[in-house]
Design a protein around this motif. Structure first.
Motif, PDB file in Angstrom:
ATOM      1  N   MET A 140       0.828  -1.207   0.000  1.00  0.00           N
ATOM      2  CA  MET A 140       0.000   0.000   0.000  1.00  0.00           C
ATOM      3  C   MET A 140       0.863   1.258   0.000  1.00  0.00           C
ATOM      4  SD  MET A 140      -2.872  -1.562  -0.016  1.00  0.00           S
ATOM      5  CE  MET A 140      -4.070  -0.272   0.242  1.00  0.00           C
ATOM      6  N   GLY A 141       1.956   1.235  -0.765  1.00  0.00           N
ATOM      7  CA  GLY A 141       2.814   2.400  -0.895  1.00  0.00           C
ATOM      8  C   GLY A 141       3.825   2.580   0.220  1.00  0.00           C
ATOM      9  N   ARG A 142       3.800   1.688   1.215  1.00  0.00           N
ATOM     10  CA  ARG A 142       4.743   1.809   2.331  1.00  0.00           C
ATOM     11  C   ARG A 142       5.852   0.768   2.184  1.00  0.00           C
ATOM     12  NH1 ARG A 142      -0.241   1.999   4.750  1.00  0.00           N
ATOM     13  NH2 ARG A 142      -0.059  -0.173   5.394  1.00  0.00           N
ATOM     14  N   PRO A 143       7.121   1.172   2.236  1.00  0.00           N
ATOM     15  CA  PRO A 143       8.213   0.202   2.140  1.00  0.00           C
ATOM     16  C   PRO A 143       8.140  -0.822   3.265  1.00  0.00           C
ATOM     17  CG  PRO A 143       9.027   2.453   1.937  1.00  0.00           C
ATOM     18  CD  PRO A 143       7.602   2.567   2.356  1.00  0.00           C
ATOM     19  N   VAL A 144       8.354  -2.080   2.925  1.00  0.00           N
ATOM     20  CA  VAL A 144       8.306  -3.156   3.911  1.00  0.00           C
ATOM     21  C   VAL A 144       9.705  -3.691   4.190  1.00  0.00           C
ATOM     22  CG1 VAL A 144       7.421  -5.470   4.410  1.00  0.00           C
ATOM     23  CG2 VAL A 144       5.956  -3.803   3.242  1.00  0.00           C
ATOM     24  N   ARG A 145      10.403  -4.107   3.111  1.00  0.00           N
ATOM     25  CA  ARG A 145      11.740  -4.664   3.285  1.00  0.00           C
ATOM     26  C   ARG A 145      12.467  -4.662   1.957  1.00  0.00           C
ATOM     27  NH1 ARG A 145      13.378 -10.324   6.387  1.00  0.00           N
ATOM     28  NH2 ARG A 145      15.561  -9.791   6.667  1.00  0.00           N
ATOM     29  N   SER A 146      13.784  -4.689   2.024  1.00  0.00           N
ATOM     30  CA  SER A 146      14.608  -4.748   0.828  1.00  0.00           C
ATOM     31  C   SER A 146      15.544  -5.936   0.916  1.00  0.00           C
ATOM     32  CB  SER A 146      15.419  -3.460   0.669  1.00  0.00           C
ATOM     33  OG  SER A 146      14.560  -2.357   0.527  1.00  0.00           O
ATOM     34  N   TYR A 147      15.807  -6.550  -0.232  1.00  0.00           N
ATOM     35  CA  TYR A 147      16.660  -7.732  -0.291  1.00  0.00           C
ATOM     36  C   TYR A 147      17.709  -7.547  -1.383  1.00  0.00           C
ATOM     37  CZ  TYR A 147      12.574  -9.954   1.965  1.00  0.00           C
ATOM     38  OH  TYR A 147      11.526 -10.262   2.782  1.00  0.00           O
ATOM     39  N   THR A 148      18.828  -8.237  -1.217  1.00  0.00           N
ATOM     40  CA  THR A 148      19.831  -8.345  -2.261  1.00  0.00           C
ATOM     41  C   THR A 148      20.197  -9.822  -2.390  1.00  0.00           C
ATOM     42  OG1 THR A 148      20.716  -6.151  -1.792  1.00  0.00           O
ATOM     43  CG2 THR A 148      22.123  -7.650  -3.032  1.00  0.00           C
ATOM     44  N   PHE A 149      20.045 -10.375  -3.600  1.00  0.00           N
ATOM     45  CA  PHE A 149      20.311 -11.791  -3.838  1.00  0.00           C
ATOM     46  C   PHE A 149      21.375 -11.951  -4.918  1.00  0.00           C
ATOM     47  CE2 PHE A 149      15.753 -11.650  -2.630  1.00  0.00           C
ATOM     48  CZ  PHE A 149      15.778 -12.471  -1.516  1.00  0.00           C
ATOM     49  N   ASN A 150      22.237 -12.959  -4.731  1.00  0.00           N
ATOM     50  CA  ASN A 150      23.109 -13.376  -5.814  1.00  0.00           C
ATOM     51  C   ASN A 150      23.010 -14.895  -6.004  1.00  0.00           C
ATOM     52  OD1 ASN A 150      24.491 -14.315  -3.616  1.00  0.00           O
ATOM     53  ND2 ASN A 150      26.369 -13.167  -3.983  1.00  0.00           N
ATOM     54  N   LYS A 151      21.901 -15.472  -5.502  1.00  0.00           N
ATOM     55  CA  LYS A 151      21.685 -16.905  -5.620  1.00  0.00           C
ATOM     56  C   LYS A 151      20.954 -17.220  -6.923  1.00  0.00           C
ATOM     57  CE  LYS A 151      18.797 -18.510  -2.593  1.00  0.00           C
ATOM     58  NZ  LYS A 151      18.105 -18.774  -1.316  1.00  0.00           N
ATOM     59  N   LYS A 152      20.951 -18.485  -7.306  1.00  0.00           N
ATOM     60  CA  LYS A 152      20.374 -18.907  -8.579  1.00  0.00           C
ATOM     61  C   LYS A 152      18.849 -18.844  -8.577  1.00  0.00           C
ATOM     62  CE  LYS A 152      20.221 -22.808 -11.799  1.00  0.00           C
ATOM     63  NZ  LYS A 152      20.360 -21.961 -12.983  1.00  0.00           N
ATOM     64  N   SER A 153      18.214 -19.166  -7.439  1.00  0.00           N
ATOM     65  CA  SER A 153      16.756 -19.222  -7.388  1.00  0.00           C
ATOM     66  C   SER A 153      16.250 -18.499  -6.153  1.00  0.00           C
ATOM     67  CB  SER A 153      16.287 -20.687  -7.360  1.00  0.00           C
ATOM     68  OG  SER A 153      14.887 -20.761  -7.296  1.00  0.00           O
ATOM     69  N   VAL A 154      15.209 -17.671  -6.338  1.00  0.00           N
ATOM     70  CA  VAL A 154      14.608 -16.906  -5.247  1.00  0.00           C
ATOM     71  C   VAL A 154      13.136 -17.278  -5.181  1.00  0.00           C
ATOM     72  CG1 VAL A 154      14.041 -14.606  -4.380  1.00  0.00           C
ATOM     73  CG2 VAL A 154      16.235 -14.998  -5.540  1.00  0.00           C
ATOM     74  N   SER A 155      12.697 -17.804  -4.039  1.00  0.00           N
ATOM     75  CA  SER A 155      11.300 -18.209  -3.876  1.00  0.00           C
ATOM     76  C   SER A 155      10.490 -17.069  -3.260  1.00  0.00           C
ATOM     77  CB  SER A 155      11.206 -19.455  -2.998  1.00  0.00           C
ATOM     78  OG  SER A 155      11.778 -19.214  -1.720  1.00  0.00           O
ATOM     79  N   ILE A 156       9.225 -16.969  -3.697  1.00  0.00           N
ATOM     80  CA  ILE A 156       8.325 -15.917  -3.213  1.00  0.00           C
ATOM     81  C   ILE A 156       7.010 -16.576  -2.802  1.00  0.00           C
ATOM     82  CG2 ILE A 156       7.159 -13.745  -3.773  1.00  0.00           C
ATOM     83  CD1 ILE A 156       9.160 -13.428  -6.090  1.00  0.00           C
ATOM     84  N   GLY A 157       6.499 -16.264  -1.601  1.00  0.00           N
ATOM     85  CA  GLY A 157       5.224 -16.833  -1.205  1.00  0.00           C
ATOM     86  C   GLY A 157       4.882 -16.591   0.242  1.00  0.00           C
ATOM     87  N   ARG A 158       3.779 -17.208   0.661  1.00  0.00           N
ATOM     88  CA  ARG A 158       3.275 -17.066   2.034  1.00  0.00           C
ATOM     89  C   ARG A 158       3.926 -18.053   2.992  1.00  0.00           C
ATOM     90  NH1 ARG A 158      -1.519 -18.999   4.087  1.00  0.00           N
ATOM     91  NH2 ARG A 158      -2.162 -19.597   1.982  1.00  0.00           N
ATOM     92  N   ASP A 159       4.695 -18.987   2.454  1.00  0.00           N
ATOM     93  CA  ASP A 159       5.443 -19.914   3.304  1.00  0.00           C
ATOM     94  C   ASP A 159       6.559 -19.137   4.004  1.00  0.00           C
ATOM     95  OD1 ASP A 159       7.129 -21.845   4.401  1.00  0.00           O
ATOM     96  OD2 ASP A 159       6.696 -23.284   2.807  1.00  0.00           O
ATOM     97  N   PRO A 160       6.625 -19.205   5.337  1.00  0.00           N
ATOM     98  CA  PRO A 160       7.658 -18.424   6.061  1.00  0.00           C
ATOM     99  C   PRO A 160       9.085 -18.764   5.654  1.00  0.00           C
ATOM    100  CG  PRO A 160       5.969 -19.209   7.575  1.00  0.00           C
ATOM    101  CD  PRO A 160       5.712 -19.897   6.262  1.00  0.00           C
ATOM    102  N   THR A 161       9.292 -19.930   5.031  1.00  0.00           N
ATOM    103  CA  THR A 161      10.648 -20.289   4.611  1.00  0.00           C
ATOM    104  C   THR A 161      11.004 -19.701   3.245  1.00  0.00           C
ATOM    105  OG1 THR A 161       9.898 -22.353   3.567  1.00  0.00           O
ATOM    106  CG2 THR A 161      10.492 -22.454   5.904  1.00  0.00           C
ATOM    107  N   SER A 162      10.081 -18.988   2.613  1.00  0.00           N
ATOM    108  CA  SER A 162      10.353 -18.380   1.305  1.00  0.00           C
ATOM    109  C   SER A 162      11.463 -17.338   1.440  1.00  0.00           C
ATOM    110  CB  SER A 162       9.097 -17.716   0.744  1.00  0.00           C
ATOM    111  OG  SER A 162       8.056 -18.656   0.567  1.00  0.00           O
ATOM    112  N   ASP A 163      12.225 -17.169   0.359  1.00  0.00           N
ATOM    113  CA  ASP A 163      13.260 -16.131   0.371  1.00  0.00           C
ATOM    114  C   ASP A 163      12.631 -14.749   0.523  1.00  0.00           C
ATOM    115  OD1 ASP A 163      15.551 -17.844  -0.059  1.00  0.00           O
ATOM    116  OD2 ASP A 163      14.807 -18.131  -2.090  1.00  0.00           O
ATOM    117  N   ILE A 164      11.491 -14.545  -0.153  1.00  0.00           N
ATOM    118  CA  ILE A 164      10.715 -13.313   0.021  1.00  0.00           C
ATOM    119  C   ILE A 164       9.360 -13.729   0.581  1.00  0.00           C
ATOM    120  CG2 ILE A 164       9.690 -11.307  -1.108  1.00  0.00           C
ATOM    121  CD1 ILE A 164      11.858 -11.460  -3.210  1.00  0.00           C
TER     122      ILE A 164
END
Length: 200
Positions: free
Chosen positions: A12-36
Motif C-alpha cells: 500500500m505504498g509503504r516500504p516493507v523490506r529490501s533484499y539483495t540476492f546473488n543466488k540462482k533461485s529466489v522463492s516468493i510466497g506465504r510460506d515463512p521459509t520463502s526467500d521473500i
C-alpha cells in the motif's frame, strides 16, 4: 560479471523490506521459509519464483490462485529487468539488476559472495523512486482488482472535532499597569469619601 538481484517490497505504498540476492533461485510466497515472505491470505504458499538464467532473471508463477503480474500484465513466465515492478496480491516488488562489482573485488580477499544476501539500506532517492512506482502500481491495481481478492473497505471518517474556544486576549504590560493604577486611585477616592462622610 555476475549480477545482483535487488528486490524492494512495499505494501500500500509503504516500504516493507529490501533484499539483495546473488543466488540462482529466489522463492516468493506465504510460506515463512520463502526467500521473500509475503504474509497475506491472497498469496499462495509457493506463489512464484525468480531464476537466474544465462538470458537473465526469469519470473515464473507457480500456479498461484490470484496470479503474478509484471508491469500490470499477468504472466505465467517472463524475464524481469532493471526497474520492473512485479505485483503479487497487495504487494509491489521493485526489481533492480546491478553488476556485482563488490563480489569481484572481495572474492580475491576470501569474502564469500553470499555475504551480500539479506537486507539492504535504501538511499533517500531510491526510497522515493520505490514509493512512486509502488504507489502507481497500487493505483492501477485499484482500478482492476485481482480476482478473488475482496475490495478494501473504506474506513469511516472521524466526526469533526469542535473548534476549541478561543482564549481571551492577553493584556499587555501597559494595560496591566493602567488597570492597577486605576484600581488604586479608585480605592483612594472611596477611602477619602468615606472619611469625609464620617467626619461630617
Amino acid at each position: 560479471m555476475p549480477n545482483l538481484l535487488k528486490v524492494r517490497v512495499s505494501l500500500m505504498g509503504r516500504p516493507v523490506r529490501s533484499y539483495t540476492f546473488n543466488k540462482k533461485s529466489v522463492s516468493i510466497g506465504r510460506d515463512p521459509t520463502s526467500d521473500i515472505f509475503l504474509d497475506n491470505t491472497g498469496i499462495s504458499r509457493s506463489h512464484a519464483r525468480i531464476e537466474r538464467t544465462p538470458g537473465g532473471y526469469l519470473l515464473e508463477d507457480l500456479g498461484s490462485a490470484n496470479g503474478t503480474f509484471l508491469n500490470e500484465s499477468q504472466v505465467a513466465k517472463d524475464y524481469v529487468g532493471h526497474d520492473d515492478v512485479v505485483r503479487i496480491g497487495k504487494f509491489a516488488l521493485w526489481m533492480g539488476v546491478e553488476s556485482d562489482r563488490r563480489s569481484n573485488d572481495l572474492l580475491g580477499q576470501g569474502v564469500s559472495a553470499g555475504a551480500f544476501e539479506g537486507t539492504m539500506i535504501l538511499s533517500p532517492d531510491q526510497l522515493q523512486q520505490m514509493q512512486e512506482k509502488a504507489h502507481q502500481a497500487e493505483l492501477d491495481t485499484a482500478a482492476t482488482p485481482t480476482i478473488g481478492t475482496p475490495a478494501p473497505e473504506t474506513a469511516p471518517l472521524p466526526p469533526p472535532e469542535a473548534a476549541p474556544a478561543s482564549a481571551p486576549p492577553a493584556l499587555s504590560r501597559t494595560a496591566w499597569i493602567t488597570l492597577v493604577g486605576a484600581a488604586f486611585l479608585l480605592g483612594v477616592f472611596v477611602g477619602a469619601a468615606g472619611t469625609l462622610a464620617y467626619l461630617g
